[in-house]
Design an enzyme around this catalytic site. Structure first.
Site, PDB file in Angstrom:
ATOM      1  N   SER A   1      39.812  43.179  27.675  1.00  0.00           N
ATOM      2  CA  SER A   1      39.615  41.722  27.677  1.00  0.00           C
ATOM      3  C   SER A   1      38.245  41.356  28.242  1.00  0.00           C
ATOM      4  O   SER A   1      37.602  40.407  27.780  1.00  0.00           O
ATOM      5  CB  SER A   1      40.725  41.019  28.468  1.00  0.00           C
ATOM      6  OG  SER A   1      40.606  41.274  29.853  1.00  0.00           O
TER       7      SER A   1
ATOM      8  N   ASP B   1      35.417  43.853  36.176  1.00  0.00           N
ATOM      9  CA  ASP B   1      35.437  44.297  34.780  1.00  0.00           C
ATOM     10  C   ASP B   1      34.301  43.673  33.972  1.00  0.00           C
ATOM     11  O   ASP B   1      33.595  44.369  33.227  1.00  0.00           O
ATOM     12  CB  ASP B   1      36.786  43.960  34.130  1.00  0.00           C
ATOM     13  CG  ASP B   1      37.905  44.879  34.583  1.00  0.00           C
ATOM     14  OD1 ASP B   1      37.710  45.596  35.592  1.00  0.00           O
ATOM     15  OD2 ASP B   1      38.973  44.886  33.953  1.00  0.00           O
TER      16      ASP B   1
END
Length: 397
Positions: free
Chosen positions: A143, A216
């Site tokens: 994602s 991330d």
């Protein structure tokens, strides 16, 4: 016709998962599995295709302009702003009501549409196509890579007139580019632009996950390896000469439940679990020091450093197993890997999911291939990939 292509990497946690939730250090590293997004100018609408998810969305620009007015969304391309709950719900309801073949509007398209509405003063007609090599929901940063593709493509499309491009001489040397991408001009994305791209990607991540850590999207934007502790992120070293063997156990896991179970253990046995977290912290810090030393030597004549990193893989796995987040399938991966001189551990939440095996120059290609065959014959999926490479890459026309 203006055109932008971008590519951003996934990530793995090399050391320190779970303890990072309690303020300890984790090392996250980019992997050479990437998400790619292509946008180009068309005539009168926004057309978004997610072929991997079998999703297609299409809106007239008039519809989108009216949506922006109704939700009071001001265009702020250089100032990333989070979407509030009312805006997210408004965008989601718009998608659901306007797309008959997409009744379950996923968070990805909600995030993309929010960024699109925020980043352009005049909404451009675009065709958007997203594809990915990164397994979804596996803890590999799929994602975040998607979010970085969203933010970088829209940001560069908006600002490409003033964005420097790489000289012709270096086009053929650009890492991660395909022959099709080399027909465009590679973009030299300056750090200040990467900071903005990462911040917009974080806004996208917040829509999809609520309270992401930011690690991330940072790894996917900047690449390399980042040390993360209590919200502070620091680049560690260039790891472009190291590989890992990623192994998908194909065992589903629930990250929230696993994190909650560790938290429960810690609250009941703080004097037992606390020292485990402290030990994981020392593993991560030792790994940082060792990686910096090996990188300074360009990973040449680093037998001692490689052996230290392998020891740390084994120790980290033992500590994670002690926290109760391993799984018999992960144990099988570690056993098969060890029989072929590869040191492996779980990565991410555990309880199934992925394991990684550190591939050092001392391990023969025969051993790697043998391990891969044995793992695949046991029903696992394997990916040999480089780590610590480029973050977001871009090409424009």
């Amino acid at each position: 016709m203006r055109e932008v292509k971008v590519s951003s990497p996934g990530k793995v946690i090399l050391y320190g998962e779970h303890a990072v939730v309690f303020g300890k250090t984790a090392l996250a590293v980019s992997i050479d599995l990437r998400t790619k997004l292509h946008i180009e100018e068309i005539t009168d609408r926004l057309l978004v295709k997610f072929p991997d998810l079998n999703k297609v969305y299409s809106w007239r620009l008039e519809e989108l302009s009216q949506l922006r007015i109704s939700l009071c969304i001001d265009p702020l391309p250089g100032s990333p702003v989070p979407a509030d709950a009312e805006t997210i719900e408004g965008v989601r309801n718009f998608i659901t009501s306007s797309c008959n073949n997409n009744t379950d509007s996923d968070s990805g398209i909600v995030a993309f549409l929010y960024l699109y509405l925020r980043m352009f003063s005049v909404l451009p007609p675009l065709a958007v196509n997203l594809s990915s090599e990164i397994p979804i929901g596996a803890g590999l940063g799929s994602s975040a890579a998607m979010s970085v593709c969203f933010s970088s493509s829209l940001y560069l499309y908006h600002t490409q007139v003033s964005t420097p491009t790489i000289s012709d001489e270096s086009i053929s040397q650009t890492n991660g580019s395909t022959s099709e991408e080399r027909t465009l001009r590679p973009v030299d994305i300056q750090d200040e632009h990467k900071q903005t791209i990462s911040k917009w990607a974080f806004m996208s991540e917040k829509i999809m996950h609520g309270t992401p850590s930011g690690i991330d999207n940072s790894v996917s934007t900047f690449g390399g390896v980042l040390s993360y502790r209590a919200g502070d992120m620091l680049p560690v070293a260039d790891l472009s000469n190291l590989d890992i063997l990623l192994v998908n156990t194909n065992v589903p896991r629930n990250t929230r439940e696993l994190v909650s179970a560790v938290r429960t253990k810690h609250s009941r046995l703080p004097k037992v679990i606390g020292p485990v977290f402290d030990a994981i912290e020392r593993v991560s810090q030792t790994a940082v020091t060792t990686l910096k030393t090996a990188s300074s030597k360009r990973f040449i004549s680093c037998t001692e450093e490689f052996q230290t990193l392998e020891y740390l893989i084994d120790i980290n796995q033992g500590l994670l197993a002690g926290l109760g987040v391993s799984h018999p399938a992960l144990g099988k991966v570690i056993e098969v890997s060890a029989a072929n001189d590869i040191h492996a551990k779980l990565t991410g939440a555990g309880g199934g999911g992925f394991a990684l095996g550190l591939i050092t120059p001392n391990i023969s290609s025969h051993k790697i291939e043998k391990a891969r065959r044995e793992l695949e014959s046991s029903g696992f999926s394997c990916y040999e990939t480089k780590i610590g490479g480029d973050g977001v890459l871009a090409w424009i026309k």
